[in-house]
Enzyme design. Sequence first.
Site, short mmCIF file in Angstrom:
data_model
loop_
_atom_site.label_atom_id
_atom_site.label_comp_id
_atom_site.label_asym_id
_atom_site.label_seq_id
_atom_site.Cartn_x
_atom_site.Cartn_y
_atom_site.Cartn_z
N ALA A 8 -11.07 -1.27 0.28
CA ALA A 8 -11.77 -1.28 1.26
C ALA A 8 -10.99 -2.50 1.93
CB ALA A 8 -13.15 -1.62 1.18
N GLY A 11 -7.22 -0.25 6.12
CA GLY A 11 -6.94 1.11 6.56
C GLY A 11 -8.47 1.78 6.49
N ASP A 54 -9.56 -3.74 -9.46
CA ASP A 54 -8.36 -2.93 -9.53
C ASP A 54 -8.53 -1.82 -10.10
OD1 ASP A 54 -5.82 -2.05 -10.03
OD2 ASP A 54 -5.04 -4.04 -10.72
N VAL A 55 -8.30 -0.74 -9.49
CA VAL A 55 -8.77 0.64 -10.09
C VAL A 55 -7.78 1.02 -11.30
CG1 VAL A 55 -10.02 1.50 -8.03
CG2 VAL A 55 -7.40 2.04 -8.48
N TYR A 147 3.76 11.66 -5.17
CA TYR A 147 2.75 11.47 -4.43
C TYR A 147 1.88 12.75 -4.03
CZ TYR A 147 -0.32 10.23 -0.36
OH TYR A 147 -1.54 10.04 0.26
N THR A 183 -2.79 2.06 9.57
CA THR A 183 -3.22 1.56 8.08
C THR A 183 -1.96 0.93 7.55
OG1 THR A 183 -2.57 3.40 6.88
CG2 THR A 183 -4.69 3.53 8.18
P1 NDP Z 1 -3.86 1.44 3.24
O1 NDP Z 1 -2.69 1.24 2.39
O2 NDP Z 1 -4.15 1.03 4.49
O3 NDP Z 1 -5.06 1.12 2.19
C1 NDP Z 1 -5.11 1.42 0.82
C2 NDP Z 1 -6.27 0.70 0.09
O4 NDP Z 1 -6.02 0.86 -1.52
C3 NDP Z 1 -6.11 -1.06 0.26
O5 NDP Z 1 -7.35 -1.28 0.62
C4 NDP Z 1 -5.74 -1.45 -1.18
O6 NDP Z 1 -6.55 -2.63 -1.70
C5 NDP Z 1 -6.19 -0.28 -1.99
N1 NDP Z 1 -5.47 -0.21 -3.28
C6 NDP Z 1 -4.42 0.16 -3.62
N2 NDP Z 1 -4.09 0.06 -4.97
C7 NDP Z 1 -5.11 -0.21 -5.48
C8 NDP Z 1 -5.50 -0.85 -6.77
N3 NDP Z 1 -4.92 -0.61 -7.88
N4 NDP Z 1 -6.93 -1.20 -7.00
C9 NDP Z 1 -8.03 -1.24 -5.93
N5 NDP Z 1 -7.46 -0.78 -4.74
C10 NDP Z 1 -6.25 -0.51 -4.49
O7 NDP Z 1 -3.68 3.15 2.97
P2 NDP Z 1 -4.88 4.21 3.86
O8 NDP Z 1 -5.99 3.59 4.32
O9 NDP Z 1 -3.90 4.75 4.73
O10 NDP Z 1 -5.03 5.08 2.66
C11 NDP Z 1 -6.29 5.45 2.06
C12 NDP Z 1 -6.18 6.55 1.27
O11 NDP Z 1 -5.98 7.76 2.04
C13 NDP Z 1 -5.13 6.54 0.25
O12 NDP Z 1 -5.76 7.09 -0.99
C14 NDP Z 1 -3.97 7.23 0.64
O13 NDP Z 1 -3.37 8.09 -0.19
C15 NDP Z 1 -4.99 8.38 1.48
N6 NDP Z 1 -4.33 9.09 2.76
C16 NDP Z 1 -3.57 8.27 3.67
C17 NDP Z 1 -3.06 9.00 4.84
C18 NDP Z 1 -2.20 8.14 5.73
O14 NDP Z 1 -1.61 9.02 6.51
N7 NDP Z 1 -2.57 7.03 5.97
C19 NDP Z 1 -3.24 10.30 4.95
C20 NDP Z 1 -3.70 11.02 3.98
C21 NDP Z 1 -4.15 10.19 2.85
P3 NDP Z 1 -5.62 -3.76 -2.27
O15 NDP Z 1 -4.22 -3.78 -2.00
O16 NDP Z 1 -6.41 -5.20 -1.58
O17 NDP Z 1 -6.05 -3.52 -3.74
C1 8X3 Z 2 -0.32 10.73 3.70
C2 8X3 Z 2 0.01 11.81 4.76
O1 8X3 Z 2 2.04 13.35 5.22
O2 8X3 Z 2 2.29 11.02 4.68
O3 8X3 Z 2 -1.04 11.36 2.62
O4 8X3 Z 2 2.04 12.44 2.83
S1 8X3 Z 2 1.69 12.18 4.14
#
Ligand code: NDP
Ligand code: 8X3
Length: 249
Positions: A8, A11, A54-55, A147, A183
């Site tokens: 959270a 993004g 941290d997940v 990925y 994001t």
């Molecule tokens: P962001 O990089 O903006 O946000 C990712 C979030 O994941 C951050 O809040 C980060 O928080 C958290 N995160 C990463 N690693 C960890 C960890 N080890 N433990 C806890 N939290 C973690 O990405 P988006 O908002 O764009 O993406 C969110 C989700 O949607 C992801 O799963 C991504 O794969 C998916 N997605 C994204 C797309 C896109 O085009 N943007 C399209 C399709 C899917 P912190 O670093 O503070 O821990």
């Molecule tokens: C994020 C979308 O197309 O970069 O999951 O893989 S893409």
Amino acid sequence: MIVLITGATAGFGAAMAQQFSTNGHRVIATGRRKERLDALASELGPNVLPLVMDVTDKQSVADALASLTPEWQAIDVLINNAGLALGLGSAQQSSLEDWETMIDTNCRGLVTVTHHILPGMVKRGSGSIINLGSVAGTYPYPGGNVYGATKAFVDQFTLNLRADLVGTGVRATNLAPGLCGGTEFSNVRFKGDDSAAAKVYEGTTPLSAQDIASTAYWIATLPPHVNINYIEMMPTCQGFGPFNIKRTT
Ligand code: NDP
Ligand code: 8X3
């Protein structure tokens, strides 16, 4: 509702925290960057509880969830959103460490958090789990290697949750977006290379984090007898390419 969102701090997750909290729901906002979580909580008010987690670290997840006071423990909605892509190189050029980090976060992290929260939902006879998949989990593209495979895992895990959860009142959804801008996703993928990240969205109107947050909110607030199994979203400007055929002439 009480909604726990992983990732959270940026993004989609930050937009979801806003969407749910401004609609009167309580949000447990989790991630690794404490200062981001604290800023989100002070911006959005007392409906938002910041919780560092941290997940990829089982102990961190266990400790964080154990620290919840009773009034925050009955989680109605779990949004497994934390995730990342690292690199866009071909498989044969990729770093094993990057592959492991994606698997640890997108697969292992997601199941760890789910494993903690699911039994309580089943006991209470209600709950929703929304997992962030991706179009990359369904369609291959060059450089998508691990990925995309992690997101295919999310897809099948969600369907298998559905198989196990029939009759429990607990719902499960794979929310699978395509190109989404605004994001940190591409900055993370390109390891801080802002110009490479910006190029991904050049000349496009991508999905926004708000589009994803609104969809997650819709899924979570549907009547309890409705389960969205899978929802795939793309911006209108995104489509499909031809098969790549290597010709000898
Ligand atoms: P962001 O990089 O903006 O946000 C990712 C979030 O994941 C951050 O809040 C980060 O928080 C958290 N995160 C990463 N690693 C960890 C960890 N080890 N433990 C806890 N939290 C973690 O990405 P988006 O908002 O764009 O993406 C969110 C989700 O949607 C992801 O799963 C991504 O794969 C998916 N997605 C994204 C797309 C896109 O085009 N943007 C399209 C399709 C899917 P912190 O670093 O503070 O821990
Ligand atoms: C994020 C979308 O197309 O970069 O999951 O893989 S893409």
